[in-house]
Enzyme design. Structure first.
Site, PDB file in Angstrom:
ATOM      1  CG  ASP A 152      -1.790   1.245   1.287  1.00 42.57           C
ATOM      2  OD1 ASP A 152      -1.651   2.227   0.478  1.00 42.57           O
ATOM      3  OD2 ASP A 152      -2.590   1.178   2.319  1.00 42.57           O
ATOM      4  CG  ASP A 173      -0.614   8.189  -9.559  1.00 41.86           C
ATOM      5  OD1 ASP A 173      -0.006   7.468  -8.759  1.00 41.86           O
ATOM      6  OD2 ASP A 173      -0.594   7.852 -10.725  1.00 41.86           O
TER       7      ASP A 173
END
Length: 300
Positions: A152, A173
């Site tokens: 992550d 993003d």
């Protein structure tokens, strides 16, 4: 949480904005001899086929990179940032073809320097895209210059800041498929500025009918100002096509028509580069109601 696939959207108008900014920023940052780290928190698969099943199904590249390529010969004096971006994309294709679209990992790696030991840190949590990314990067033979991790990116960013060279560009993003991503972007940027206040941070976000999307740039401005850091905010909208009206009994389906890039500690050359490029980009990609572009800056 793994339903989003960027391959459907590769080369669309949002990619054009994001990667135009990325290339222009890296061009400036790589002029200094000190090593630069580039960190991509949501790297995707890295390379995309514009004639493949995903991009071919959505057709979004036709209103983005492919439309820009077709119009380029008609531009009397293309902005240097536009030409540079298109040259970078074309370098991944054979002469005369535009079948491959490089994502941010490959555009960044192509601009990094071996001699000063620039580094590229890539994070991608999606199991399929992470596997594709690792395979695509392996073909580069870049060795230890590039690292890929299935993690992550929001959490992993903490482990790489500050970089040893004290110079970095961080691209944040996420897909924003999950509404909580908006709050996570704000939180991770705050944490990053606390860890490494002089880094350059670039946040991409969609401009869609959702309160969180409209509030995000305002919150990021407030955050940058609280750290007394300069910021730059650029938005780009191709507008809605005149033929977007739905058939009787159908709901209106227009898709995302606009997106934005928010940077903290932007290169000082970026604003003039975008002021020259975005109006030309709008002339080519703008298609109807709501089209427009905006560049604003502040802080510091």
């Amino acid at each position: 949480m793994f339903s989003y696939r960027h391959a459907f959207h590769a080369g669309n108008h949002a990619d054009v904005l994001k990667h135009l900014v990325l290339v222009a920023a890296l061009r400036h940052l790589t002029q200094k001899e000190t090593a630069l780290w580039v960190v991509d928190t949501h790297a995707g698969a890295g390379l995309y086929r514009l004639d493949g099943d995903y991009a071919g199904t959505s057709g979004e590249a036709a209103e983005g990179i492919l439309k820009l390529v077709a119009a380029l010969p008609g531009l009397a004096e293309p902005a240097p940032a536009l030409t540079d971006y298109l040259d970078r994309v074309h370098s991944f294709n054979r002469e005369g073809s535009w079948r491959i679209y490089p994502g941010s990992p490959f555009l960044a790696q192509a601009l990094l320097r071996q001699e000063v030991r620039d580094k590229l840190k890539l994070f991608e949590l999606h199991p399929t895209d992470s596997k594709s990314l690792a395979a695509n990067i392996a073909q580069l033979g870049a060795g230890r210059q590039v690292s890929v991790a299935r993690e992550d990116g929001f959490e992993a960013l903490k482990s790489v800041l500050p970089p040893p060279s004290r110079r970095a560009l961080v691209l944040i993003d996420p897909s924003y498929e999950i509404k909580s991503d908006y709050a996570k972007v704000h939180a991770v940027l705050r944490d990053a500025l606390q860890r490494f206040a002089t880094g350059t941070y670039a946040v991409w976000y969609p401009i869609i009918p959702r309160p969180e999307a409209h509030e995000l740039p305002r919150k990021l401005k407030t955050l940058a100002n609280s750290f007394r850091k300069p910021w730059l905010h650029a938005t780009f909208s191709i507008g809605q096509p005149d033929d977007a009206a739905p058939a009787p009994g159908e709901e209106r389906r227009t898709g995302m028509a606009a997106s934005g890039m928010f940077l903290v500690n932007p290169p000082h050359t970026l604003k003039p580069a975008l002021q020259a490029a975005l109006p030309q980009l709008l002339d080519v990609l703008g298609r109807g109601r709501g089209k427009g572009q905006l560049i604003e800056s502040g802080g510091g």
